[in-house]
Design an enzyme around this catalytic site. Structure first.
Site, PDB file in Angstrom:
ATOM      1  CB  CYS A  15      -0.972  -0.023   1.187  1.00 30.74           C
ATOM      2  SG  CYS A  15      -0.193  -0.080   2.818  1.00 30.74           S
ATOM      3  CG  ASN A  18       4.299  -1.772   5.182  1.00 32.00           C
ATOM      4  OD1 ASN A  18       5.407  -2.081   5.645  1.00 32.00           O
ATOM      5  ND2 ASN A  18       3.359  -2.665   5.042  1.00 32.00           N
ATOM      6  CB  CYS A  20      -3.765   1.681   6.946  1.00 29.81           C
ATOM      7  SG  CYS A  20      -3.495   3.158   7.949  1.00 29.81           S
ATOM      8  NE  ARG A  21      -4.507   1.471   1.756  1.00 28.91           N
ATOM      9  CZ  ARG A  21      -4.279   2.203   0.683  1.00 28.91           C
ATOM     10  NH1 ARG A  21      -5.092   2.091  -0.337  1.00 28.91           N
ATOM     11  NH2 ARG A  21      -3.250   3.026   0.620  1.00 28.91           N
ATOM     12  CB  SER A  22       0.235  -3.589   2.724  1.00 25.59           C
ATOM     13  OG  SER A  22       1.050  -2.650   3.358  1.00 25.59           O
ATOM     14  CG  ASP A 132      -5.328   5.796   2.239  1.00 24.56           C
ATOM     15  OD1 ASP A 132      -5.354   5.450   3.438  1.00 24.56           O
ATOM     16  OD2 ASP A 132      -4.471   6.563   1.768  1.00 24.56           O
TER      17      ASP A 132
HETATM   18  P1  4NP Z   1      -1.775   2.751   4.032  1.00 25.48           P
HETATM   19  O1  4NP Z   1      -2.439   4.103   4.612  1.00 25.48           O
HETATM   20  O2  4NP Z   1      -1.199   3.113   2.682  1.00 25.48           O
HETATM   21  O3  4NP Z   1      -2.906   1.814   3.936  1.00 25.48           O
HETATM   22  O4  4NP Z   1      -0.715   2.333   5.037  1.00 25.48           O
HETATM   23  C1  4NP Z   1      -1.749   5.303   4.722  1.00 25.48           C
HETATM   24  C2  4NP Z   1      -0.845   5.494   5.729  1.00 25.48           C
HETATM   25  C3  4NP Z   1      -0.190   6.709   5.869  1.00 25.48           C
HETATM   26  C4  4NP Z   1      -0.462   7.718   4.980  1.00 25.48           C
HETATM   27  C5  4NP Z   1      -1.373   7.526   3.940  1.00 25.48           C
HETATM   28  C6  4NP Z   1      -2.021   6.315   3.818  1.00 25.48           C
HETATM   29  N1  4NP Z   1       0.182   8.970   5.121  1.00 25.48           N
HETATM   30  O5  4NP Z   1      -0.122   9.881   4.325  1.00 25.48           O
HETATM   31  O6  4NP Z   1       1.029   9.129   6.013  1.00 25.48           O
END
Ligand code: 4NP
Length: 168
Positions: A15, A18, A20-22, A132
């Protein structure tokens, strides 16, 4: 039943951050293959296209939702690296932007061919993306958990057919 003697299938969930989703996709898929006695057939990891949160545990909201379904997330965020194109067989992007980011890094057709959307293996998915949840509410994190659980089952079914995997 016997398991076919094949080498490990290496899977990387990707993602943006790294956190939240992955990480929850990684833990969900790992748990699923464990329940099917197939853990030994896989190497499973996750990474982010961005390095904003390198070294951090998953977001507390992700860990809370994971805990509610019995998953403990101990993965520390890491950024995708070029060697991942060589190491992994399947590089599964959570959304189209992640897939585009990976495609931009790819140097050849073999690397491009390893990239797919995680939800592309779901036959009846209404969307191909895991949205997201970072700027969302609790419901957004619950939705991610539900999506990755469903997508994990679809992806494992795909692998079972494609690689002729059998239950042990
Ligand atoms: P992820 O979510 O891609 O599912 O881990 C996010 C985590 C952090 C951020 C954006 C999306 N950020 O902008 O810091």
């Amino acid at each position: 039943m016997e398991t076919k003697n094949i080498s490990q299938i290496r899977i990387l969930f990707v993602c943006l951050g790294n956190i939240c989703r992955s990480p929850i996709a990684e833990a969900t898929f790992k748990h699923l293959v464990k329940t099917q006695n197939m853990l030994h057939l896989f190497e499973i990891d996750s990474a982010g296209t961005a390095g904003y949160h390198v070294g951090e545990l998953a977001d507390p909201r992700t860990r809370k939702v994971a805990e509610s379904v019995g998953l403990e997330l101990d993965h520390l965020s890491r950024q995708f690296k070029m060697e991942d194109f060589e190491r992994f067989d399947y590089i599964l992007a959570m959304d189209k932007s992640n897939a585009q980011g990976l495609s931009n890094l790819a140097r050849n057709r073999e690397q491009i061919a390893k990239i797919s959307l995680f939800r592309a293996y779901e036959k009846e998915a209404r969307s191909l993306e895991v949205p997201d949840p970072y700027y969302g509410d609790t419901a957004a994190f619950i939705k991610v958990q539900s999506i990755v659980e469903h997508a994990s089952k679809s992806f494992l079914n795909f692998l079972i057919k494609k690689h002729g995997l059998a239950y042990k």
